[in-house]
Design a protein around this motif. Structure first.
Motif: not given
Length: 563
Positions: A235, A238-239, A242, A380, A384
């Motif tokens: 997790e 994933r950030t 980004l 996150e 987004k």
């Protein structure tokens, strides 16, 4: 040009180096006051004269110089007016260099930066963004200056909280739920533990027992802990993806657990270890600090022990010239204690090589940000949301723009990063969507839009060649000169940002360059018939484009070529 002026002044002042003088040279607030100014106040003690008399003497001693049009004395200031063609030539050639802004200042030196460092099994929330954003920018700034930079993510992956989580998982969790919902499920179990522990304090003792098992290498305890860590890293990464960021090492607290005993032995051998209510401490009362706890009552390590182990490991492994810790200012005392213990162990280098870089808090305006539970706001979600909102704005303003989704990602993420880095790091940051995504204010989208405008101007001139000769006599407009002055501050800005551990200096520079270009753009026609004049003005636009792109890069922000 500042270097040349500093050299001129130093030749006429005994006992002051050019390197000291260059730091004092200023750009006057108005063009009619000259291109550069040198204040003579600081020389009064050295020369035992009034500053205005010193200024007059230096002017007389310098005399006529080929690149200077005139020198004026204004009170205690020496104002230098550079011959325009030489001034423009020098600045354009410097800014058009491949290595513009680069330096060999850090050649052969290593800097370790410890930043981001989320706590495993807990969400990467908005509070982790500041350390991550600031640390990443400092990495880029020091790399630009020639340092070898080691990026370390010191994960919070060890401690009693894992004992609590193991107890909660065994009592109320399932493998299927954790596999399905990841950190969200682990957070639920952690909250559940504290709710139940309020009613049954024996659970806390059970949690301590499980952590002791971890410390002693129990296979089951370590297996569950590793599983929690692996789920968390998926997790977190994933950030980081980004954000467009990465690390050289994900070496968390657990990495140093087998190195803690050596720290305890070292402190004991130095005669610094004392018992206090069952715990082992270093007494720092002589330095107006609370004691630094080395081991807890049960003999297990604490985060201070692991930080000490990390410092010695990093010094031995990387031989750093500096080790920077980017964390909230609430950890100021902790690092002061740890650094002092390192120093007391006979390491004088701790005084100037270990640096805590604190920052302020983030406050959020309005209730539009996505939240999943309570008051926790996840990084996150913010990123987004910023991308989605940017896509809405871009679709409305430029419906035919190709690759809108890619541009929206660059603008959305860049807006969040710039909003943070534009503020001095020690100050609290206020987050407002209206401000963050404003294309007209002192924001990331404004600077990115200016870059895109520069790209458009350069694209439209199919015959432009950045390596072709430029007629420097044609750049005479004051707005063009002022833009060049801004651009040429870049190398000094980078060094200043590094010296002060302050990325906001670069962010504010980017805004200054964007504002100077837009003033030039609105006052000067670039697409003219005269080929030489057009080439000179497009060259200035090209240099602006490159400088803005590189300044944004130092902030970890991408610069779209169209918006």
């Amino acid at each position: 040009m500042k270097e040349k002026i500093a050299e001129l002044i130093s030749k006429n002042i005994e006992g002051v180096d050019a390197s000291d003088i260059i730091a004092s040279i200023e750009i006057p607030p108005r063009p009619d006051m000259g291109d550069y100014a040198f204040p003579c106040f600081r020389l009064a003690k050295i020369m035992r004269k009034a500053p205005n008399m010193i200024a007059a003497d230096i002017k007389e001693q310098i005399g006529d110089v080929d690149f200077i049009e005139k020198i004026d004395v204004a009170g205690a200031y020496l104002n230098f007016y550079i011959k325009k063609d030489i001034f423009v030539k020098t600045m354009i050639e410097a800014a058009n260099s491949v290595n513009f802004g680069c330096s060999d200042l850090g050649d052969g030196q290593t800097i370790c930066i410890d930043y981001s460092s989320p706590n495993v099994a807990k969400n990467f929330h908005v509070g982790h963004l500041r350390t991550t954003i600031i640390g990443n920018s400092l990495y880029k700034i020091y790399s630009k200056l020639g340092y070898k930079v080691v990026r370390i993510n010191h994960l919070g992956d060890w401690g009693t909280q894992f004992g609590k989580l193991i107890v909660a998982y065994k009592a109320w969790g399932t493998k299927e739920a954790v596999e399905k919902d990841g950190i969200a499920e682990l957070m639920k179990l952690y909250v559940k533990f504290h709710e139940e522990a309020d009613k049954n304090p024996e659970l806390v003792d059970e949690a301590r027992a499980w952590f002791n098992k971890m410390e002693n290498g129990d296979e089951e305890a370590l297996s569950i802990w590793q599983w929690f860590k692996d789920i968390s890293l998926v997790e977190y990464k994933r950030t980081y993806n980004l954000l467009g960021m990465d690390f050289d090492y994900y070496l968390g607290e657990s990495f140093y657990r087998d190195k803690c005993q050596a720290v305890v032995d070292k402190v004991k051998a130095a005669g610094l270890l004392k018992e206090s209510e069952g715990a082992m401490i270093v007494d720092l009362s002589d330095y107006d600090m609370a004691p630094c706890i080395i081991t807890k009552k049960d003999g297990s390590s604490i985060y201070a022990t692991r930080d000490l182990a990390a410092i010695f490991y990093r010094k031995d492994t990387y031989n750093f010239s500096k080790c920077l810790y980017v964390t909230g200012q609430e950890q100021k005392l902790h690092f002061a204690q740890v650094f002092k213990v390192v120093e007391l162990l006979g390491n004088e280098w701790a005084k100037d090589q270990l640096v805590h870089i604190p920052y302020g808090l983030v406050s959020l305006e309005g209730a539009k940000l996505s939240t999943r539970s309570g008051n926790i706001i996840y990084a996150e979600d913010i990123l987004k949301d910023a991308i989605a909102k940017s896509l809405e704005i871009i679709t409305e303003k430029s419906p035919n723009l190709p690759n809108k989704e890619d541009v929206a990602k660059k603008v959305g993420v860049g807006a969040v990063l710039f909003n943070d880095l534009y503020n001095q790091r020690i100050k609290d940051v206020s987050f407002s969507w209206n401000k963050v995504l404003n294309f007209d204010g002192e924001t990331g989208p404004y600077v990115q839009y200016t870059h895109a405008r520069c790209c458009s101007v350069v694209r439209m001139d199919e015959n432009f060649d950045s390596s072709a000769p430029v007629n420097y006599d044609l750049i005479t407009e004051q707005d063009a000169i002022e833009l060049l002055k801004e651009i040429n501050r870049f190398p000094a800005v980078i060094k200043d940002a590094a010296d002060k551990y302050e990325p906001s200096i670069v962010a504010r520079f980017a805004v200054d360059v964007a504002q100077a270009f837009n003033k030039f753009y609105n006052s000067t026609r670039i697409n003219v018939d005269d080929r030489d004049l057009k080439n000179a003005r497009v060259m200035l636009t090209y240099l602006t484009k490159n400088t803005i792109a590189e300044a944004l890069n130092l902030l970890g922000i991408e610069a779209p070529e169209a918006m």
